[in-house]
Design a protein around this motif. Structure first.
Motif, short mmCIF file in Angstrom:
data_model
loop_
_atom_site.label_atom_id
_atom_site.label_comp_id
_atom_site.label_asym_id
_atom_site.label_seq_id
_atom_site.Cartn_x
_atom_site.Cartn_y
_atom_site.Cartn_z
N GLU A 74 2.16 -6.76 0.75
CA GLU A 74 1.20 -7.28 1.72
C GLU A 74 1.70 -7.15 3.16
O GLU A 74 0.90 -6.96 4.09
CB GLU A 74 0.87 -8.74 1.41
CG GLU A 74 0.03 -8.94 0.16
CD GLU A 74 -0.25 -10.39 -0.15
OE1 GLU A 74 -1.12 -10.65 -0.99
OE2 GLU A 74 0.40 -11.27 0.46
N ASN A 75 3.00 -7.25 3.34
CA ASN A 75 3.55 -7.24 4.70
C ASN A 75 4.02 -5.87 5.16
O ASN A 75 4.05 -5.59 6.36
CB ASN A 75 4.72 -8.22 4.79
CG ASN A 75 4.27 -9.66 4.81
OD1 ASN A 75 3.86 -10.20 5.83
ND2 ASN A 75 4.34 -10.31 3.65
N GLU A 76 4.37 -5.00 4.23
CA GLU A 76 4.98 -3.73 4.60
C GLU A 76 4.03 -2.53 4.46
O GLU A 76 4.27 -1.50 5.09
CB GLU A 76 6.23 -3.47 3.74
CG GLU A 76 7.28 -4.56 3.83
CD GLU A 76 7.98 -4.60 5.19
OE1 GLU A 76 7.95 -3.59 5.89
OE2 GLU A 76 8.53 -5.66 5.53
N LEU A 77 3.00 -2.65 3.65
CA LEU A 77 2.12 -1.52 3.40
C LEU A 77 0.74 -1.74 4.02
O LEU A 77 0.26 -2.87 4.08
CB LEU A 77 1.97 -1.27 1.89
CG LEU A 77 3.27 -1.08 1.11
CD1 LEU A 77 2.96 -0.72 -0.33
CD2 LEU A 77 4.16 -0.02 1.75
N SER A 78 0.12 -0.67 4.46
CA SER A 78 -1.18 -0.75 5.13
C SER A 78 -2.17 0.22 4.49
O SER A 78 -2.29 1.38 4.92
CB SER A 78 -1.04 -0.43 6.62
OG SER A 78 -0.15 -1.32 7.26
N LEU B 174 -4.97 0.52 -2.15
CA LEU B 174 -3.68 -0.17 -2.23
C LEU B 174 -2.76 0.55 -3.21
O LEU B 174 -1.56 0.75 -2.93
CB LEU B 174 -3.89 -1.61 -2.67
CG LEU B 174 -2.62 -2.46 -2.87
CD1 LEU B 174 -1.81 -2.53 -1.57
CD2 LEU B 174 -2.95 -3.86 -3.35
N GLN B 175 -3.30 0.94 -4.35
CA GLN B 175 -2.49 1.66 -5.34
C GLN B 175 -1.97 2.97 -4.77
O GLN B 175 -0.84 3.38 -5.05
CB GLN B 175 -3.32 1.91 -6.59
CG GLN B 175 -3.61 0.65 -7.40
CD GLN B 175 -4.52 0.90 -8.58
OE1 GLN B 175 -5.11 1.97 -8.71
NE2 GLN B 175 -4.66 -0.09 -9.45
N ALA B 176 -2.79 3.62 -3.96
CA ALA B 176 -2.39 4.90 -3.37
C ALA B 176 -1.19 4.74 -2.45
O ALA B 176 -0.22 5.51 -2.53
CB ALA B 176 -3.57 5.51 -2.60
N VAL B 177 -1.22 3.71 -1.59
CA VAL B 177 -0.09 3.53 -0.66
C VAL B 177 1.13 3.01 -1.41
O VAL B 177 2.27 3.30 -1.02
CB VAL B 177 -0.46 2.58 0.51
CG1 VAL B 177 -1.54 3.18 1.37
CG2 VAL B 177 -0.87 1.20 0.01
N MET B 178 0.92 2.26 -2.48
CA MET B 178 2.05 1.80 -3.29
C MET B 178 2.74 2.98 -3.97
O MET B 178 3.97 3.05 -4.00
CB MET B 178 1.58 0.77 -4.33
CG MET B 178 1.22 -0.58 -3.75
SD MET B 178 0.57 -1.73 -4.99
CE MET B 178 2.02 -1.99 -6.02
N LEU B 179 1.94 3.90 -4.50
CA LEU B 179 2.52 5.09 -5.13
C LEU B 179 3.28 5.93 -4.12
O LEU B 179 4.36 6.46 -4.42
CB LEU B 179 1.41 5.92 -5.79
CG LEU B 179 0.80 5.34 -7.06
CD1 LEU B 179 -0.39 6.17 -7.51
CD2 LEU B 179 1.83 5.24 -8.17
N LEU C 201 11.69 -0.46 -8.10
CA LEU C 201 11.99 0.01 -6.75
C LEU C 201 11.36 -0.91 -5.69
O LEU C 201 12.00 -1.23 -4.68
CB LEU C 201 11.46 1.43 -6.56
CG LEU C 201 12.25 2.54 -7.26
CD1 LEU C 201 11.46 3.84 -7.28
CD2 LEU C 201 13.60 2.74 -6.58
N LEU C 202 10.13 -1.34 -5.94
CA LEU C 202 9.46 -2.25 -4.99
C LEU C 202 10.16 -3.61 -4.97
O LEU C 202 10.30 -4.22 -3.91
CB LEU C 202 7.99 -2.41 -5.37
CG LEU C 202 7.09 -1.18 -5.17
CD1 LEU C 202 5.72 -1.42 -5.78
CD2 LEU C 202 6.96 -0.86 -3.68
#
Length: 256
Positions: free
Chosen positions: A183-187, A235-240, A120-121
């Protein structure tokens, strides 16, 4: 070319290298194990490893089986088996038995979720026009070879995974696309000094409860490692969260 997720092959390459290193260590140690008792212990350990490996393999699926479909992109058993092996070994290293029914089901769910999330990513990165140049891929490929020590070791690792250099380069491209997107879309939430101290205090409490307080390093000695670990967790949290968001709007079908 069959698409393989970056996560799978890179993890398996690391496993192959670790296994090679372990084999070398065993051969060195065995030369000094000149007693009959030591040999029996070594044989018993080898037997247990072989039995566990057979249990691991029973949990795998056919390499060509479709385990999930993400917006018409099929994820195959080869990818699933590679990541499952990594998950099994990590679980075993943590003292758990990954071959019980409950543990096996949990690992299956985790592996499928990881594979679908990665896809999906990757699709999101492509849909947002992120690109990776051949130069970037080749530089990363050379860095991998340098870390392994030689072209020969790299080739051996690839052979052990049943993959080719071209497939690995495709892996690198996909991984770099996902990295750029993330890196560019998630904070992720910033890790502050207060966050680290609070985390360390919890570690102290747990260490005291387990009567291992004396073995816990001082805060100043581990603060940088704590920060890196907490940043990774954030980072893993926002990715999930992003994966969950993407999956709501995607056509995802789990086949096992």
């Amino acid at each position: 070319m069959k698409r393989l997720t970056t996560l799978c092959l890179m993890l398996v390459l690391a496993l192959v290298l670790a296994a090679c290193g372990n084999d070398e260590d065993k051969s060195d140690n065995s030369s000094s194990a000149d007693t009959e008792e030591a040999q029996k212990q070594q044989e018993e350990a080898q037997k247990q490893m072989e039995e566990m490996q057979k249990k691991f393999e029973k949990q795998q699926v056919d390499a060509d089986k479709t385990v999930a479909i993400v917006n018409e992109t099929e994820i195959k058993g080869k990818e699933y088996n590679a990541l499952l092996t990594q998950a099994q070994q990590q679980s075993q290293a943590g003292g758990a038995d990954p071959t019980t029914d409950d543990a096996a089901k949990e690992l299956q769910d985790q592996v499928l979720k990881s594979l679908v999330g990665n896809e999906l990513l990757l699709q999101a990165a492509k849909n947002n026009d992120y690109e990776v140049s051949d130069k970037e891929i080749n530089e990363e490929l050379q860095s991998t070879k340098d870390q392994l020590g030689s072209e020969e070791k790299f080739a051996e690792a690839l052979k052990a995974t049943g993959s080719t250099e071209e497939e690995y380069k495709q892996q690198l491209k996909e991984g770099m696309l996902v990295t750029k997107y993330v890196e560019n879309e998630l904070s992720p939430k910033e890790v502050t000094e207060d966050d680290m101290k609070s985390y360390y205090e919890k570690m102290e409490e747990q260490a005291k409860e387990s009567k291992q307080g004396d073995s816990l390093p001082k805060y100043e000695e581990v603060k940088e490692q704590l920060k890196a670990s907490m940043e990774q967790q954030n980072l893993q949290a926002v990715m999930l969260d992003k994966v969950d968001e993407l999956e709501k709007d995607a056509d995802v079908e789990y086949k096992i």
